[in-house]
Structure formats: structure tokens, C-alpha cells
Design a protein around this motif. Structure first.
Motif, PDB file in Angstrom:
ATOM      1  N   VAL A  92       0.813  -1.219   0.000  1.00 13.62           N
ATOM      2  CA  VAL A  92       0.000   0.000   0.000  1.00 13.62           C
ATOM      3  C   VAL A  92       0.843   1.264   0.000  1.00 13.62           C
ATOM      4  O   VAL A  92       0.311   2.376  -0.042  1.00 13.62           O
ATOM      5  N   GLY A 123      -7.189  -2.917  -7.824  1.00 12.21           N
ATOM      6  CA  GLY A 123      -7.549  -2.564  -6.456  1.00 12.21           C
ATOM      7  C   GLY A 123      -6.853  -1.324  -5.948  1.00 12.21           C
ATOM      8  O   GLY A 123      -6.755  -1.105  -4.742  1.00 12.21           O
ATOM      9  N   LEU A 173      -3.898  -0.681  -5.678  1.00 10.45           N
ATOM     10  CA  LEU A 173      -2.737  -1.035  -4.858  1.00 10.45           C
ATOM     11  C   LEU A 173      -1.478  -0.424  -5.470  1.00 10.45           C
ATOM     12  O   LEU A 173      -1.120  -0.755  -6.607  1.00 10.45           O
ATOM     13  N   HIS A 200      -7.901  -7.489   0.437  1.00  5.64           N
ATOM     14  CA  HIS A 200      -7.658  -6.882  -0.860  1.00  5.64           C
ATOM     15  C   HIS A 200      -7.844  -7.920  -1.958  1.00  5.64           C
ATOM     16  O   HIS A 200      -7.535  -9.096  -1.781  1.00  5.64           O
ATOM     17  N   THR A 220      -4.786  -9.859  -2.712  1.00  9.53           N
ATOM     18  CA  THR A 220      -4.488 -10.834  -1.664  1.00  9.53           C
ATOM     19  C   THR A 220      -5.304 -12.095  -1.903  1.00  9.53           C
ATOM     20  O   THR A 220      -4.799 -13.215  -1.827  1.00  9.53           O
ATOM     21  N   ASP A 222      -4.068   3.148   3.569  1.00  7.97           N
ATOM     22  CA  ASP A 222      -4.857   2.324   2.666  1.00  7.97           C
ATOM     23  C   ASP A 222      -4.276   2.415   1.259  1.00  7.97           C
ATOM     24  O   ASP A 222      -3.218   3.010   1.039  1.00  7.97           O
ATOM     25  N   THR A 223      -4.981   1.847   0.305  1.00 10.39           N
ATOM     26  CA  THR A 223      -4.551   1.917  -1.088  1.00 10.39           C
ATOM     27  C   THR A 223      -4.735   3.336  -1.615  1.00 10.39           C
ATOM     28  O   THR A 223      -5.282   4.212  -0.946  1.00 10.39           O
ATOM     29  N   LYS A 257     -12.826  -8.182   5.440  1.00 13.28           N
ATOM     30  CA  LYS A 257     -12.443  -7.771   4.095  1.00 13.28           C
ATOM     31  C   LYS A 257     -11.012  -8.216   3.808  1.00 13.28           C
ATOM     32  O   LYS A 257     -10.226  -8.453   4.723  1.00 13.28           O
TER      33      LYS A 257
END
Length: 633
Positions: free
Chosen positions: A72, A230, A232, A378, A381, A194-195, A376
Motif C-alpha cells: 500500500v 484494487g 494497490l 484486498h 491478496t 490504505d490503497t 475484508k
């Protein structure tokens, strides 16, 4: 300042000080501060949160733990603070790899000799020199910043956090993927990273490709690509490098990435990391998994992550982890090292503890305040975990997820949440979901679309389900007829009566006969795992015939032969299902319409009357019991 030689393991580490070479040249940078990646995003909102945290604490020195999943951008943010400190001529900038406490101790010990800390003496242990350095940080009037990158064992780091500065001239920034409570102790503030936002991701991709003179690779799918990754940062960096190296535009890369046959190892390869932004994505995301597997509850981290990976990354309810299906799965797939005899079943407490374990290692997010979306992970992931799941385990994972979602459905969990989780499971499982008898979830989702007023979405959904059922089970299978029934109803919901009528006409030749033969009496056997499914199958068949009758009555009229035939067969189905009163009422209505249309002397009317009398006699025989004769002993 003297040259420094380091020898021995850290437990017996000694620092040998050579002849001094002169005074320390300030400012001083110790350790390898990573270069900022091309098109580095300043992320002003995150930076503002970090800077604001300084004023929210009474401690003079604030250690900010930038906590978040792999990739991230925590290390890059920390590096930005280090580079800014160099620009601002901060006296000491120290960067330490904190993945192992030993490396931090060694870095402190070397720093103690590099800056001639008075209590750092030649011949003493590395730990003694490291403590001398920490004491110097607490008392010096020189400005300093210490960066502790990638803390993996917060407990081992506890004695080695830099202390508060007596003069308020020091700062600590740490990064970690762990979520342990101990990180927020000692006056430290935890800042969640976060992302990228959608805007930051778009800005990064455009700036990165522009810097490589590859702007021609940008197209209408740029935003969609960022979303698929996502947002990322690490994944975007790898993808951009791949596109530049291979001269692949965003649209083509997105097609490759969306292919179910493509693997992250190929799409985000290690060699694409041209500027050392980070590790290979799959390796970065799963780096902590092996460590977590050895933590309490031992042996559950890997099977738990593999199960979570087939559900919706946007979240599923925590209650799923207390259900019997999940407990049975974790018991069966727990690592042998944790239970050699295989006799100890996993408890619901251990199942939920496995969830918290994955949370602490940054592999998932477990947030009770998020309600039905509490758990949750990602999307990358999840994808990496699925790709590393042995094929031999996938079928049981699909079965477990289907049964767990079924348990939640009966508990009344929010339908929109269950829908997205079923869709994620179906995307992963494909035909396997049908093979493990989990396709009832697809019917439930389809019905919930109509219940929530989403009739337009229901039509293509039931078209897909009907086609799949016909392909896998056959045209005349009860489940295919159920799906086609739902498709016809969906057509009616959007005003496509002709299409609905066509579906019923195509099925008219065999649907009632096929369904009537499948209605079997179902006994609720205590402890039977399949009793619920049998009961649901009978209920589904009745519901299909009821809906078929409703549509025929609406389109053909109550006295049409096709409608009367369906009503008569529904009556028999009611009888076989144990609904005798409803069966008799239904058969009486058939006789009424036949008498009106055909006359009481018609052979069909007479046959119906005979059958009605048989039902009445049988019903009376079953329920009438003679009173006992008081004169008999």
C-alpha cells in the motif's frame, strides 16, 4: 569518527573501534534510504493524518506506525519523510530494516560508534552499544529522525523503540503490516495507510507512463485497469513497468489480467520491478502467512485465508466463522503440526481467533463496526491466495463456502451482502458449485433480485443460470425447470409476456409430469446433514408448480385444459407432500371447472370426481379415530 568493524551474532555482537578519523560530519545519514519511485504520489490526505497525529499526543516524540497490508506504499511514505529530513538538514537520519529485531540492534550499535556516543565502548556487546545510542537520542540537542521499516515482531521490538527526546528534537516513523495492540502503546499513534484513491491511482499511472515516454499506452481503460488492480500502489507500479517493457496498452493489459487463466506471477513479474519499488506482489502479500501459520491458533492461518479468498473482497459477516461448516473445514485442514493425533476439533473460538490472527498480520481486515461487511481482504491478496491453493483442496473449500453462506442465509443476513459473496464464490468455483450441490445459492440470489425490485437485472441472471443448468444437468432436470420457471417470471416482471409464455410452452410437454414425480415425503431425521436440502428440494418443486399454475391461469385462463392439467398434478403433489387439505381443495376446484366446461357426465369430469372421493376417504381414514368402548377392558 573512527572506522567500524562488526563481528559475531547479535547475542555476542561486538563493535571494534579503529583509530578516530576526525569529528563527526553533520548532518549524517545512516542506512539505505529507498529512492522515491517514479511518479511518487505525495498523498496529502495521508500525510495530513500523520502530521496531525503529532499534535494529538502529549509525548514529545511521536512514533507513527504506518500500518497496512503489503504494497500500500508505507515504505515509500516513510522514505518521503526521510528525504524531506535530509532536505531540511536534520542532523541524523537513520533508516533501519526492522523485519528482525537483531537488525535494528545492529544498526543502533553501528550508529553509536559512527557518531561517537560516549558510552559506546570498544569490546562491549552490540546490545550495550544499542542502549547507549538510545540514551543519546533521549538527551541530545541535535535533531534526528529514526525510520523503522517493516516491523514484523512488535513484541521483540518493545525494548528498542527510541525514547522521548528531552529537548523535543527527535521523531520516529515506523512501518508494519501488523495490527497488534502493542503498537499503539508507549505514546505511539497508529495511522492506517490504505490503497490509493481512484484519483491518486489515475495520476500515478499517467505520470509514470509519461515519464517513460509511453503516453500512447494510456487509453479509455486506464481507470478500469486501476480499479481491477484494487488501486494497490505496488501492483500499479509492476503493471506500469510491464506495460512499458512490453509496449502493451491499458486495454490489452486489462484483458490479460482479467483472464482466469492468467497468474499474478506472469502479470506482475519480479523483473518488472525496474526501480526497486517493492517485492513481487504475490510474495509481498503472502510474506506474513507462513509466520502466522505458526502462531496461535497454530495451523489455521493458511486454511482460513484460502477460505476467505473465495468470498467477496468487499466483505462478509464475522458470523460465518462461527458456523459448523467452517469449523468442520478448519478441523479437517488444520496443519498436522498443530494436532498430531488429528483428534482435537477446532472450536468456534479458535476459528474466530484465526480471523484475528490474519488481521494482525495485515492479510485481512476484521472490523466489527463494518457490520455484515466486517471481514475484508484486498482483491489481489485473495487472488494470490487462490492461486497458491492446491487443486485438491479447492472442491472442499467451495463446499464449505456454499454451506457457510447457506447458514448465513437462513439467519437473515442482508441479501445484498450475501449476493456479492455468492457471486464471488461462483466466479471462482464455476461448475464445482453445482457439483457440490451449492447451486441453490444461485436460485436464492436470483429471487432476491426480484424481491429487491431489480427485475431488469433478473432476466440476464436467470438466462445464464438456465443455460448453465441445462448444460450441466440436462434440459428436463428438475433444477433446470426451476431455473426456467424463474426466467419466465423475470420476463413477466419486465413486461415480456410473450417470452414468458414461450418458456412455459416449451416446458409444457414434461414439466408437470417431471415435477410431480419428484415430490417425495421428507422426514426430518435428527442429525441428518442432508435433511434440510431434501426439504428445500420438495419446497422448490411445489413452488415451481404453483408459479406455473399462476402463469398458465393468467395467460390461458382458469378453464384451459393446460391449466386444469397443471392444477390436478399440483393437487397430487400437495398430497404427496403431506398437505392433504390443500390437495382436496385443489382437486375440488378442478372438478368445478370441468363440470362447468365439459359437463358432469364427461369422462374427464367423472375421473376427477372419482379421484376426489378417493382423496376424501383416505384423508378421513388417516385422521378419524373411533372413540374407545368403555365396556371393553
Amino acid at each position: 569518527m573512527g572506522a567500524v568493524a562488526v563481528s559475531g551474532h547479535v547475542d555476542h555482537l561486538t563493535i571494534t573501534q579503529a583509530v578516530p578519523q576526525g569529528p563527526v560530519q553533520w548532518p549524517l545519514c545512516l542506512g539505505s534510504v529507498p529512492a522515491l519511485a517514479s511518479a511518487f504520489q505525495q498523498r496529502p490526505e495521508v500525510r495530513a493524518a500523520i502530521d496531525q497525529a503529532v499534535t494529538g499526543h502529549t509525548a514529545v516524540v511521536l512514533t507513527q506506525v504506518l500500518s497496512g497490508g503489503g504494497g500500500v506504499g508505507k515504505t515509500q511514505l516513510a522514505a518521503a519523510y526521510a528525504h524531506q529530513a535530509l532536505v531540511d538538514s536534520v542532523d541524523l537520519v537513520l533508516w533501519a530494516d526492522a523485519s528482525e529485531a537483531d537488525q535494528v540492534i545492529a544498526r543502533y550499535a553501528i550508529a553509536a560508534h559512527m557518531i561517537d556516543v560516549p558510552n559506546a565502548l570498544a569490546g562491549q556487546t552490540g546490545e550495550q552499544d544499542a542502549r547507549a545510542f538510545l540514551q543519546w537520542l533521549a538527551t541530545t540537542k541535535r535533531s534526528w529522525i529514526v525510520i523503522l521499516d517493516d516491523i514484523t515482531d512488535p513484541d521483540a521490538m518493545q525494548p528498542w523503540w527510541p525514547p522521548s527526546s528531552a529537548w523535543g528534537c527527535g521523531r520516529v516513523v515506523a512501518t508494519t503490516r501488523r495490527q497488534d495492540a502493542v503498537l499503539s502503546g508507549g505514546g505511539r499513534a497508529v495511522v492506517d495507510v490504505d490503497t490509493y484513491s481512484a484519483k491518486e491511482a489515475d495520476t500515478y499511472l499517467r505520470a509514470r507512463l509519461k515519464s517513460a515516454r509511453a503516453e500512447h499506452l494510456l487509453d479509455a481503460q486506464t481507470d478500469a485497469l486501476a480499479e481491477a488492480l484494487g488501486y494497490l500502489p505496488l501492483a500499479l507500479s509492476h503493471a506500469a513497468a510491464y506495460m512499458i517493457n512490453e509496449d502493451v496498452p491499458c486495454a490489452d493489459y486489462l484483458l490479460r489480467f482479467s483472464s482466469s487463466a492468467a497468474r499474478l506471477d506472469d502479470l506482475l513479474p519480479r523483473h518488472a520491478d525496474t526501480e526497486g519499488y517493492g517485492r513481487h506482489v504475490a510474495a509481498a502479500l503472502l510474506l506474513s502467512l507462513d509466520v502466522a501459520q505458526g502462531c496461535e491458533p497454530v495451523g489455521l492461518a493458511i486454511p482460513a485465508l484460502r477460505l476467505a479468498a473465495v468470498l467477496d473482497p468487499a466483505g462478509h459477516p464475522r458470523d460465518l466463522w462461527g458456523g459448523q461448516a467452517v469449523i468442520d473445514y478448519l478441523t479437517a485442514y488444520r496443519a498436522p503440526m498443530s494436532s498430531p493425533d488429528g483428534a482435537a476439533p477446532v472450536s468456534s473460538t479458535q476459528a474466530k481467533a484465526a480471523l484475528r490472527l490474519l488481521h494482525r498480520y495485515g492479510l485481512i481486515t476484521d472490523d466489527a463496526q463494518a457490520g455484515f461487511r466486517a471481514v475484508k481482504l484486498h482483491a489481489l491478496t485473495a487472488r494470490a491466495a487462490r492461486e497458491h491453493t492446491p487443486s485438491g483442496e479447492q472442491r472442499e473449500i467451495v463446499r464449505t463456502a456454499a454451506e457457510a453462506l447457506t447458514e448465513l442465509w437462513h439467519k437473515g443476513v442482508e441479501r445484498a451482502v450475501l449476493q456479492t459473496n455468492v457471486e464471488s464464490l461462483n466466479d471462482f468455483a464455476g461448475d464445482t458449485l453445482w457439483e457440490v450441490e451449492g447451486h441453490h445459492l444461485l436460485r436464492w440470489v436470483g429471487r432476491s433480485l426480484s424481491d429487491r425490485g431489480l427485475a431488469t437485472a433478473a432476466v440476464p441472471y436467470w438466462q445464464r443460470v438456465s443455460e448453465t443448468s441445462e448444460q450441466l444437468l440436462g434440459r428436463t432436470d428438475r433444477k433446470t425447470l426451476l431455473a426456467r420457471r424463474e426466467l419466465a417470471i423475470a420476463y413477466l416482471g419486465v413486461g415480456r409476456s410473450k417470452d414468458a409464455f414461450a418458456v412455459f410452452q416449451e416446458d409444457y410437454a414434461y414439466d408437470a409430469e417431471a415435477l410431480a414425480g419428484t415430490i417425495l415425503k421428507t422426514r426430518q431425521v435428527a442429525g441428518s446433514k442432508h435433511a434440510l436440502h431434501k426439504s428445500e428440494s420438495a419446497a422448490d418443486s411445489l413452488k415451481l408448480m404453483e408459479d406455473t399454475l399462476e402463469v398458465r391461469e393468467r395467460l390461458l385462463g382458469p378453464t384451459d385444459p393446460a391449466t386444469l392439467s397443471c392444477r390436478a398434478k399440483l393437487s397430487i403433489s400437495y398430497w404427496n407432500a403431506g398437505k392433504q387439505s390443500q390437495a382436496i381443495s385443489m382437486m375440488k376446484l378442478v372438478l368445478k371447472y370441468q363440470n362447468q366446461e365439459l359437463g358432469i357426465h364427461n369422462s374427464d369430469s367423472m375421473a376427477t370426481a372419482l379421484r376426489l372421493n378417493e382423496l376424501r376417504r383416505e384423508h378421513k381414514r388417516r385422521w378419524w379415530k373411533p372413540r374407545p368402548d368403555p365396556s371393553q377392558p
